[in-house]
Scaffold this motif. Structure first.
Motif, PDB file in Angstrom:
ATOM      1  N   LEU A   1      33.558 -42.066 -56.016  1.00 50.83           N
ATOM      2  CA  LEU A   1      32.668 -41.404 -55.040  1.00 50.83           C
ATOM      3  C   LEU A   1      31.686 -42.525 -54.437  1.00 50.83           C
ATOM      4  N   LEU A   2      31.179 -43.468 -55.096  1.00 45.86           N
ATOM      5  CA  LEU A   2      30.323 -44.181 -54.682  1.00 45.86           C
ATOM      6  C   LEU A   2      31.068 -45.398 -53.984  1.00 45.86           C
ATOM      7  N   ASP A   3      32.199 -45.858 -54.326  1.00 47.06           N
ATOM      8  CA  ASP A   3      32.976 -46.962 -53.739  1.00 47.06           C
ATOM      9  C   ASP A   3      33.574 -46.736 -52.403  1.00 47.06           C
ATOM     10  N   GLY A   4      33.681 -45.174 -52.217  1.00 43.32           N
ATOM     11  CA  GLY A   4      34.315 -44.741 -51.127  1.00 43.32           C
ATOM     12  C   GLY A   4      33.450 -44.802 -49.896  1.00 43.32           C
ATOM     13  N   ILE A   5      32.158 -45.067 -50.191  1.00 40.09           N
ATOM     14  CA  ILE A   5      31.129 -45.057 -48.886  1.00 40.09           C
ATOM     15  C   ILE A   5      30.865 -46.638 -48.397  1.00 40.09           C
ATOM     16  N   PRO A   6      31.073 -46.861 -47.190  1.00 41.37           N
ATOM     17  CA  PRO A   6      30.846 -48.102 -46.547  1.00 41.37           C
ATOM     18  C   PRO A   6      29.074 -48.219 -46.333  1.00 41.37           C
ATOM     19  N   TRP A   7      28.866 -48.824 -47.586  1.00 39.87           N
ATOM     20  CA  TRP A   7      27.340 -49.072 -47.473  1.00 39.87           C
ATOM     21  C   TRP A   7      26.703 -49.718 -46.461  1.00 39.87           C
ATOM     22  N   GLU A   8      27.159 -50.952 -46.097  1.00 39.81           N
ATOM     23  CA  GLU A   8      26.773 -51.923 -45.183  1.00 39.81           C
ATOM     24  C   GLU A   8      26.640 -51.134 -43.685  1.00 39.81           C
TER      25      GLU A   8
ATOM     26  N   GLN B   1      16.375 -42.852 -49.826  1.00 43.94           N
ATOM     27  CA  GLN B   1      16.629 -41.554 -49.652  1.00 43.94           C
ATOM     28  C   GLN B   1      17.967 -41.146 -49.361  1.00 43.94           C
ATOM     29  N   LEU B   2      18.694 -41.853 -48.547  1.00 45.01           N
ATOM     30  CA  LEU B   2      20.249 -41.637 -48.383  1.00 45.01           C
ATOM     31  C   LEU B   2      21.050 -42.178 -49.427  1.00 45.01           C
ATOM     32  N   PHE B   3      20.657 -43.153 -50.238  1.00 45.36           N
ATOM     33  CA  PHE B   3      21.400 -43.695 -51.310  1.00 45.36           C
ATOM     34  C   PHE B   3      21.074 -42.707 -52.687  1.00 45.36           C
ATOM     35  N   LYS B   4      19.831 -42.153 -52.699  1.00 42.94           N
ATOM     36  CA  LYS B   4      19.462 -41.339 -53.827  1.00 42.94           C
ATOM     37  C   LYS B   4      20.267 -39.846 -53.597  1.00 42.94           C
ATOM     38  N   ASP B   5      20.120 -39.607 -52.525  1.00 39.62           N
ATOM     39  CA  ASP B   5      20.989 -38.163 -52.199  1.00 39.62           C
ATOM     40  C   ASP B   5      22.379 -38.193 -52.550  1.00 39.62           C
ATOM     41  N   THR B   6      23.009 -39.443 -52.366  1.00 38.41           N
ATOM     42  CA  THR B   6      24.511 -39.646 -52.333  1.00 38.41           C
ATOM     43  C   THR B   6      24.828 -39.849 -54.072  1.00 38.41           C
ATOM     44  N   LEU B   7      23.893 -40.512 -54.607  1.00 38.44           N
ATOM     45  CA  LEU B   7      23.949 -40.829 -56.135  1.00 38.44           C
ATOM     46  C   LEU B   7      23.945 -39.327 -56.987  1.00 38.44           C
ATOM     47  N   LEU B   8      22.894 -38.630 -56.520  1.00 35.28           N
ATOM     48  CA  LEU B   8      22.493 -37.448 -57.211  1.00 35.28           C
ATOM     49  C   LEU B   8      24.019 -36.464 -56.782  1.00 35.28           C
TER      50      LEU B   8
END
Length: 212
Positions: A26-33, A46-53
């Motif tokens: 779930l985390l690897d599938g997001i193009p963070w850059e 906030q975006l990273f925290k919401d995605t992590l939760l």
């Protein structure tokens, strides 16, 4: 009326039944850059925290929180707890004048001796079974520690010493925010000069800025 009768149900994460492979996907599938490009540090966090939760909710189930005995020591056995209960009863009777001081002191001495022997045996068992019960060993060590390590004083980018909790928090917050803004990263580093054995440096860590 049922107001105030509802019981609070505290739940914790059950990592034994967690699907860490799903969590990673779930985390690897997001193009963070691409996702974090062009937004500020607060929005990025906030975006990273919401995605992590969200990933945590999908991959790690919850369970009811178990009680840990109200802060009792880790070593008393059932028999020893009965002895301690008897000692408290003897103390109450002595205060009421029902038993003599010598009788009460005899019970106190017996309990103290049993506690020392039981504690020594428990610690010996933890050492012997340390390889198979690492969690129990480190839990006991953590409870025995009287002090906890704190963040040492820091030096910010202006060369000023940050000693209070608020000042140190601001320095570390700027270091974290710089990861998402401007392409410049800050980090906390120690004095590069090597120390001799048993020596301690009197120079606090400094915050320096490097070009990424």
């Amino acid at each position: 009326r049922n107001i105030g009768l509802a019981k609070s149900r505290v739940r914790t994460l059950n990592f034994r039944r967690a699907n860490f492979q799903l969590f990673k996907e779930l985390l690897d599938g997001i193009p963070w850059e691409t996702v974090l490009k062009g937004i500020g540090a607060e929005q990025s966090w906030q975006l990273f925290k919401d995605t992590l939760l969200r990933a945590q909710e999908l991959s790690i189930p919850q369970q009811k929180k178990l009680s840990k005995g109200g802060g009792q020591p880790a070593w008393p056995s059932k028999d020893l707890q009965l002895k301690l209960k008897k000692k408290r009863e003897m103390y109450r009777k002595w205060k009421q004048g029902c038993v003599a001081w010598e009788e009460y002191r005899g019970v106190v001495g017996m309990c103290r001796d049993r506690i020392r022997k039981h504690k020594a045996q428990m610690e010996l068992n933890l050492v012997r079974d340390g390889k198979n019960n690492k969690k129990g060993f480190y839990r006991y060590i953590g409870r025995r520690r009287q002090s906890k390590e704190s963040v040492p004083p820091l030096i910010n980018e202006k060369g000023e010493l940050a000693s209070s909790d608020m000042e140190k928090a601001e320095v570390l917050s700027k270091c974290f925010a710089s990861v998402f803004t401007g392409g410049r990263a800050s980090h906390v580093c120690q004095d590069p000069e090597p120390l001799g054995e048993g020596e301690r440096s009197g120079i606090p860590p400094t915050v320096t800025v490097e070009q990424v």
